[in-house]
Design a protein around this motif. Structure first.
Motif, PDB file in Angstrom:
ATOM      1  N   LEU A   1       0.859  -1.228   0.068  1.00  0.00           N
ATOM      2  CA  LEU A   1       0.000   0.015  -0.002  1.00  0.00           C
ATOM      3  C   LEU A   1       0.709   1.170   0.027  1.00  0.00           C
ATOM      4  O   LEU A   1       1.905   1.195   0.447  1.00  0.00           O
ATOM      5  CB  LEU A   1      -0.857   0.093   1.193  1.00  0.00           C
ATOM      6  CG  LEU A   1      -2.039  -1.017   1.577  1.00  0.00           C
ATOM      7  CD1 LEU A   1      -2.532  -0.935   2.720  1.00  0.00           C
ATOM      8  CD2 LEU A   1      -3.012  -0.820   0.346  1.00  0.00           C
ATOM      9  N   PRO A   2       0.343   2.359  -0.569  1.00  0.00           N
ATOM     10  CA  PRO A   2       0.971   3.629  -0.426  1.00  0.00           C
ATOM     11  C   PRO A   2       1.382   4.043   0.913  1.00  0.00           C
ATOM     12  O   PRO A   2       0.785   3.874   1.911  1.00  0.00           O
ATOM     13  CB  PRO A   2       0.307   4.609  -1.102  1.00  0.00           C
ATOM     14  CG  PRO A   2      -0.872   3.679  -2.098  1.00  0.00           C
ATOM     15  CD  PRO A   2      -0.935   2.502  -1.294  1.00  0.00           C
ATOM     16  N   VAL A   3       2.651   4.847   1.124  1.00  0.00           N
ATOM     17  CA  VAL A   3       3.022   5.282   2.366  1.00  0.00           C
ATOM     18  C   VAL A   3       2.074   6.084   3.038  1.00  0.00           C
ATOM     19  O   VAL A   3       1.629   6.102   4.065  1.00  0.00           O
ATOM     20  CB  VAL A   3       4.152   5.891   2.407  1.00  0.00           C
ATOM     21  CG1 VAL A   3       4.606   6.708   3.729  1.00  0.00           C
ATOM     22  CG2 VAL A   3       5.306   4.964   1.950  1.00  0.00           C
ATOM     23  N   ASN A   4       1.369   6.854   2.253  1.00  0.00           N
ATOM     24  CA  ASN A   4       0.198   7.903   2.898  1.00  0.00           C
ATOM     25  C   ASN A   4      -0.943   7.211   3.582  1.00  0.00           C
ATOM     26  O   ASN A   4      -1.514   7.529   4.423  1.00  0.00           O
ATOM     27  CB  ASN A   4      -0.223   8.957   1.750  1.00  0.00           C
ATOM     28  CG  ASN A   4       0.865   9.797   1.626  1.00  0.00           C
ATOM     29  OD1 ASN A   4       1.832  10.060   2.091  1.00  0.00           O
ATOM     30  ND2 ASN A   4       0.470  10.564   0.278  1.00  0.00           N
ATOM     31  N   VAL A   5      -1.535   5.943   2.746  1.00  0.00           N
ATOM     32  CA  VAL A   5      -2.429   5.335   3.142  1.00  0.00           C
ATOM     33  C   VAL A   5      -2.203   4.594   4.437  1.00  0.00           C
ATOM     34  O   VAL A   5      -2.785   4.477   5.470  1.00  0.00           O
ATOM     35  CB  VAL A   5      -2.970   4.051   2.318  1.00  0.00           C
ATOM     36  CG1 VAL A   5      -4.027   3.191   2.659  1.00  0.00           C
ATOM     37  CG2 VAL A   5      -3.484   4.732   0.901  1.00  0.00           C
ATOM     38  N   VAL A   6      -0.670   4.033   4.649  1.00  0.00           N
ATOM     39  CA  VAL A   6      -0.291   3.373   5.932  1.00  0.00           C
ATOM     40  C   VAL A   6      -0.260   4.330   7.080  1.00  0.00           C
ATOM     41  O   VAL A   6      -0.546   4.009   8.078  1.00  0.00           O
ATOM     42  CB  VAL A   6       1.111   2.677   5.458  1.00  0.00           C
ATOM     43  CG1 VAL A   6       1.760   1.929   6.830  1.00  0.00           C
ATOM     44  CG2 VAL A   6       0.754   1.493   4.394  1.00  0.00           C
ATOM     45  N   ARG A   7      -0.017   5.385   6.614  1.00  0.00           N
ATOM     46  CA  ARG A   7       0.129   6.532   7.725  1.00  0.00           C
ATOM     47  C   ARG A   7      -1.275   6.671   8.301  1.00  0.00           C
ATOM     48  O   ARG A   7      -1.463   7.050   9.395  1.00  0.00           O
ATOM     49  CB  ARG A   7       0.671   7.776   7.167  1.00  0.00           C
ATOM     50  CG  ARG A   7       2.095   7.933   6.997  1.00  0.00           C
ATOM     51  CD  ARG A   7       2.474   9.387   6.391  1.00  0.00           C
ATOM     52  NE  ARG A   7       3.808   9.548   6.239  1.00  0.00           N
ATOM     53  CZ  ARG A   7       4.427  10.055   5.251  1.00  0.00           C
ATOM     54  NH1 ARG A   7       3.662  11.011   4.566  1.00  0.00           N
ATOM     55  NH2 ARG A   7       5.747  10.235   5.269  1.00  0.00           N
ATOM     56  N   ILE A   8      -2.266   6.798   7.499  1.00  0.00           N
ATOM     57  CA  ILE A   8      -3.588   6.506   7.964  1.00  0.00           C
ATOM     58  C   ILE A   8      -3.908   5.687   8.874  1.00  0.00           C
ATOM     59  O   ILE A   8      -4.451   5.815  10.033  1.00  0.00           O
ATOM     60  CB  ILE A   8      -4.526   6.911   7.011  1.00  0.00           C
ATOM     61  CG1 ILE A   8      -4.581   8.294   5.847  1.00  0.00           C
ATOM     62  CG2 ILE A   8      -6.002   7.119   7.233  1.00  0.00           C
ATOM     63  CD1 ILE A   8      -5.213   8.375   4.801  1.00  0.00           C
ATOM     64  N   LEU A   9      -3.733   4.364   8.394  1.00  0.00           N
ATOM     65  CA  LEU A   9      -3.792   3.147   9.248  1.00  0.00           C
ATOM     66  C   LEU A   9      -3.138   3.132  10.526  1.00  0.00           C
ATOM     67  O   LEU A   9      -3.662   2.904  11.585  1.00  0.00           O
ATOM     68  CB  LEU A   9      -3.606   1.920   8.260  1.00  0.00           C
ATOM     69  CG  LEU A   9      -4.424   1.756   7.107  1.00  0.00           C
ATOM     70  CD1 LEU A   9      -3.928   0.503   6.297  1.00  0.00           C
ATOM     71  CD2 LEU A   9      -5.846   1.545   7.431  1.00  0.00           C
ATOM     72  N   LEU A  10      -2.111   3.738  10.521  1.00  0.00           N
ATOM     73  CA  LEU A  10      -1.070   3.626  11.688  1.00  0.00           C
ATOM     74  C   LEU A  10      -1.844   4.858  12.740  1.00  0.00           C
ATOM     75  O   LEU A  10      -1.783   4.473  13.961  1.00  0.00           O
ATOM     76  CB  LEU A  10       0.332   3.950  11.227  1.00  0.00           C
ATOM     77  CG  LEU A  10       0.992   2.914  10.722  1.00  0.00           C
ATOM     78  CD1 LEU A  10       2.309   3.479  10.124  1.00  0.00           C
ATOM     79  CD2 LEU A  10       1.285   1.591  11.639  1.00  0.00           C
ATOM     80  N   THR A  11      -2.246   5.842  12.263  1.00  0.00           N
ATOM     81  CA  THR A  11      -2.815   6.876  13.217  1.00  0.00           C
ATOM     82  C   THR A  11      -3.874   6.371  13.794  1.00  0.00           C
ATOM     83  O   THR A  11      -4.093   6.853  14.885  1.00  0.00           O
ATOM     84  CB  THR A  11      -3.130   8.057  12.319  1.00  0.00           C
ATOM     85  OG1 THR A  11      -2.002   8.593  11.721  1.00  0.00           O
ATOM     86  CG2 THR A  11      -3.824   9.104  13.077  1.00  0.00           C
TER      87      THR A  11
END
Length: 119
Positions: free
Chosen positions: A70-80
């Motif tokens: 997955l794109p890093v931006n999407v992963v950042r949302i999930l991690l948040t």
């Protein structure tokens, strides 16, 4: 015959982020280390569960992104989401201070270079 899942299809990314396009930019950069603080629970979003399973040991955001596909931006949302729920911790790797570290001194580096050339 079913079609293979396109991990980066806009519809899928929209679904797994609940329509959000931003999140975690101030907390998570590419090298932030993520560690799971708990195991996945039943009913949890599959991507969240996968993150918790793979982050039993510290793992960089960019590596989580690569393993999930997955794109890093999407992963950042999930991690948040996981950070807000207290399910992960995040920390930045510590920088080595060259003034304190004996391994960063030019003398040590020169000695290592000379030793390698003698091999």
């Amino acid at each position: 015959m079913s079609r293979p899942v396109d991990r980066e299809s806009p519809d899928r990314l929209y679904t797994i982020t609940s329509g959000r396009s931003r999140g975690g930019d101030e907390v998570f950069d590419a090298v932030t280390l993520v560690v799971a603080e708990c195991d996945p629970t039943p009913g949890m979003q599959s991507e969240h569960s996968r993150i918790l399973r793979m982050c039993q040991r510290p793992m960089a955001v960019v590596e989580v992104s690569a393993r999930l596909g997955l794109p890093v931006n999407v992963v950042r949302i999930l991690l948040t989401d996981l950070l807000d729920a207290g399910r992960i911790t995040a920390r930045h790797p510590t920088a080595v201070n060259s003034a304190v570290s004996p391994f960063a001194s030019p003398d040590v580096l020169e000695k290592v270079l000379v030793a390698l050339q003698k091999l």
